[in-house]
Design an enzyme around this catalytic site. Structure first.
Site, mmCIF file in Angstrom:
data_model
loop_
_atom_site.group_PDB
_atom_site.id
_atom_site.type_symbol
_atom_site.label_atom_id
_atom_site.label_comp_id
_atom_site.label_asym_id
_atom_site.label_seq_id
_atom_site.Cartn_x
_atom_site.Cartn_y
_atom_site.Cartn_z
ATOM 1 N N ASP A 1 47.561 41.592 55.991
ATOM 2 C CA ASP A 1 47.138 41.637 54.593
ATOM 3 C C ASP A 1 48.268 42.224 53.759
ATOM 4 O O ASP A 1 48.879 43.227 54.138
ATOM 5 C CB ASP A 1 45.868 42.488 54.469
ATOM 6 C CG ASP A 1 45.282 42.448 53.077
ATOM 7 O OD1 ASP A 1 44.237 41.799 52.885
ATOM 8 O OD2 ASP A 1 45.883 43.067 52.161
ATOM 9 N N ASN B 1 50.395 40.766 41.468
ATOM 10 C CA ASN B 1 49.938 39.767 40.492
ATOM 11 C C ASN B 1 49.957 40.338 39.080
ATOM 12 O O ASN B 1 50.352 39.657 38.129
ATOM 13 C CB ASN B 1 48.510 39.332 40.817
ATOM 14 C CG ASN B 1 48.472 38.212 41.839
ATOM 15 O OD1 ASN B 1 49.297 37.321 41.825
ATOM 16 N ND2 ASN B 1 47.506 38.262 42.739
ATOM 17 N N HIS C 1 50.282 35.453 38.280
ATOM 18 C CA HIS C 1 49.620 34.753 39.386
ATOM 19 C C HIS C 1 50.515 33.706 40.042
ATOM 20 O O HIS C 1 50.491 33.515 41.263
ATOM 21 C CB HIS C 1 48.327 34.120 38.862
ATOM 22 C CG HIS C 1 47.271 34.014 39.888
ATOM 23 N ND1 HIS C 1 47.076 32.871 40.623
ATOM 24 C CD2 HIS C 1 46.374 34.922 40.349
ATOM 25 C CE1 HIS C 1 46.087 33.091 41.471
ATOM 26 N NE2 HIS C 1 45.637 34.318 41.324
ATOM 27 N N ASP D 1 51.511 33.403 43.878
ATOM 28 C CA ASP D 1 51.355 32.228 44.754
ATOM 29 C C ASP D 1 52.654 31.970 45.532
ATOM 30 O O ASP D 1 52.631 31.700 46.733
ATOM 31 C CB ASP D 1 51.008 30.988 43.930
ATOM 32 C CG ASP D 1 49.543 30.983 43.514
ATOM 33 O OD1 ASP D 1 48.819 31.916 43.904
ATOM 34 O OD2 ASP D 1 49.131 30.035 42.810
ATOM 35 N N GLU E 1 44.876 36.840 50.175
ATOM 36 C CA GLU E 1 46.202 37.312 50.631
ATOM 37 C C GLU E 1 46.114 37.845 52.053
ATOM 38 O O GLU E 1 46.866 38.718 52.439
ATOM 39 C CB GLU E 1 46.760 38.365 49.655
ATOM 40 C CG GLU E 1 45.719 39.160 48.921
ATOM 41 C CD GLU E 1 45.272 40.412 49.668
ATOM 42 O OE1 GLU E 1 44.119 40.387 50.147
ATOM 43 O OE2 GLU E 1 46.046 41.379 49.770
HETATM 44 P P1 GH3 Z 1 45.623 46.430 49.711
HETATM 45 O O1 GH3 Z 1 46.964 46.959 50.003
HETATM 46 O O2 GH3 Z 1 44.542 47.461 49.925
HETATM 47 O O3 GH3 Z 1 45.340 45.169 50.454
HETATM 48 O O4 GH3 Z 1 45.590 46.115 48.160
HETATM 49 P P2 GH3 Z 1 45.547 44.705 47.486
HETATM 50 O O5 GH3 Z 1 45.864 44.886 46.042
HETATM 51 O O6 GH3 Z 1 46.423 43.752 48.214
HETATM 52 O O7 GH3 Z 1 44.061 44.283 47.747
HETATM 53 P P3 GH3 Z 1 42.949 43.750 46.826
HETATM 54 O O8 GH3 Z 1 41.921 43.194 47.742
HETATM 55 O O9 GH3 Z 1 42.518 44.808 45.860
HETATM 56 O O10 GH3 Z 1 43.615 42.583 45.997
HETATM 57 C C1 GH3 Z 1 43.981 41.369 46.576
HETATM 58 C C2 GH3 Z 1 44.662 40.574 45.513
HETATM 59 O O11 GH3 Z 1 45.141 39.347 46.044
HETATM 60 C C3 GH3 Z 1 43.718 40.255 44.395
HETATM 61 C C4 GH3 Z 1 43.847 38.774 44.219
HETATM 62 O O12 GH3 Z 1 44.001 38.418 42.895
HETATM 63 C C5 GH3 Z 1 45.086 38.424 45.003
HETATM 64 N N1 GH3 Z 1 44.982 37.072 45.526
HETATM 65 C C6 GH3 Z 1 44.100 36.600 46.398
HETATM 66 N N2 GH3 Z 1 44.340 35.280 46.600
HETATM 67 C C7 GH3 Z 1 45.384 34.934 45.833
HETATM 68 C C8 GH3 Z 1 46.087 33.736 45.601
HETATM 69 O O13 GH3 Z 1 45.791 32.664 46.145
HETATM 70 N N3 GH3 Z 1 47.137 33.758 44.742
HETATM 71 C C9 GH3 Z 1 47.498 34.908 44.122
HETATM 72 N N4 GH3 Z 1 48.543 34.855 43.314
HETATM 73 N N5 GH3 Z 1 46.848 36.044 44.307
HETATM 74 C C10 GH3 Z 1 45.805 36.068 45.153
HETATM 75 MG MG MG Z 2 45.935 43.289 50.176
#
Ligand code: GH3
Ligand code: MG
Length: 327
Positions: free
Chosen positions: A198, A206, A211, A215, A242
């Protein structure tokens, strides 16, 4: 639509040709011998040559090769076998007719040729030939459509197992492969390991870069993880958002930790700037590892839950690290 008359007698050829032309069959070709007919039909060519001839009127008694043998050879030719052949015979002796039908003739006309009989038999033979051609065209069309359908299905099944953004396996494909590898490991009592990856503070990424950049970052991480995997059975998939998952068949925990560490370092080496990350100046990942020898008493979800728990521990003990699940 052409009709070929094969007859050694010039008088007969002229007579039949005239009768046909009088009945509106404008393209009538004549051959004096069976061999001349074979030439016209392109029988000496190794591949099929397209022929305009839709019907052959074949005299039976001819020097060199008789009409029945010629009929047999034409019918044995895969390119020409659908051309109807009507034999023209001076005698309607049963034995001759039997030989002609056995050789593949469709019909017969007795000499002297009667105009009405000739017209009726030619028309009905041409009708049958037309129907055969139509059926063959439909079959060819069907084969083409089936081929296209098979290609489309193959492409669809390929696409349905890939993640649209990163191009690596998607969760659906991961679940299929994991289930298969699990059952194989349980059956053979071999080891199986799973990694959960992760991105650290990806939300901040982001928020900082947008965004679209997010990606692109996911694509780079997926590619970097994929490059670390060397064995044919290893698989990296996008589990969602992610989060990524890796299957390592026939791999011990110790081996899986090595792979996990190699992936973590490969992602660090990508050096993707992440100014908002509290743990590093670049993008990092936390990895949870679970694995071991699979027995029939285990459940496939056990390893997933343990790898997820190990990932949680990696996050809570500072991120950008690999943690192994407690058994
Ligand atoms: P942690 O270290 O605890 O994992 O913190 P984090 O910020 O990575 O975790 P959190 O679950 O709070 O946020 C995950 C982020 O990943 C939020 C979401 O917008 C982003 N994300 C998820 N899928 C995608 C994607 O397909 N594209 C983009 N650009 N961002 C994504
Ligand atoms: Mg994360």
């Amino acid at each position: 639509m052409a009709i070929l008359i094969v007859d050694d007698s010039a008088d007969s050829r002229v007579l039949v040709k005239r009768l046909l032309e009088k009945n509106g069959f404008s393209e009538v070709i004549t051959a004096e011998t069976a061999f001349a007919a074979f030439d016209l039909l392109g029988m000496d060519q190794p591949a099929c040559v397209s022929t305009r001839i839709d019907l052959i009127l074949m005299d039976v008694i001819m020097p060199d090769m008789d009409g029945i043998e010629a009929c047999r050879l034409i019918k044995a030719n895969r390119c020409l076998k659908d051309i109807p052949i009507i034999v023209i015979t001076a005698s309607d002796i049963t034995e001759t007719l039997e030989r002609a039908f056995t050789a593949g003739a469709m019909d017969f006309i007795t000499k002297p040729v009667k105009p009405l009989e000739l017209k009726a038999r030619v028309l009905s033979a041409l009708k049958i030939k037309y129907e055969i051609d139509q059926r063959k065209a439909r079959e060819a069309e069907l084969v083409k459509v089936l081929e296209e359908l098979e290609n489309a299905n193959r492409e669809l099944s390929r696409l349905s197992s890939l993640d649209g953004l990163t191009g690596i396996a998607n969760r659906r494909h991961f679940e299929q492969i994991y289930d298969m590898e699990w059952r194989r490991a349980a059956r053979t009592g071999s080891e199986l390991s799973v990694l959960f990856l992760d991105l650290d503070f990806f939300k901040y990424y982001n928020d900082t870069y947008g965004h679209q950049e997010g990606d692109d970052c996911l694509k780079q991480v997926a590619a970097a993880a994929g490059q670390v995997l060397k064995r044919p059975g290893d698989l990296v998939a996008r589990y969602g958002g992610e989060e990524f998952v890796v299957i390592l068949p026939e791999t011990s925990i110790a081996g899986a930790v090595e792979v996990a560490e190699a992936i973590r370092q490969a992602i660090e080496r990508c050096n993707i700037p992440h100014s908002a990350s509290p743990v590093a100046a670049h993008v990092t990942v936390s990895v949870g590892v679970a694995g071991g020898r699979v027995t029939l008493a285990d459940k496939p979800s056990d390893f997933i839950a343990r790898a997820d728990k190990a990932l949680y521990e990696a996050k809570h003990s500072g991120r950008n690290r690999v943690k192994v699940a407690e058994c």
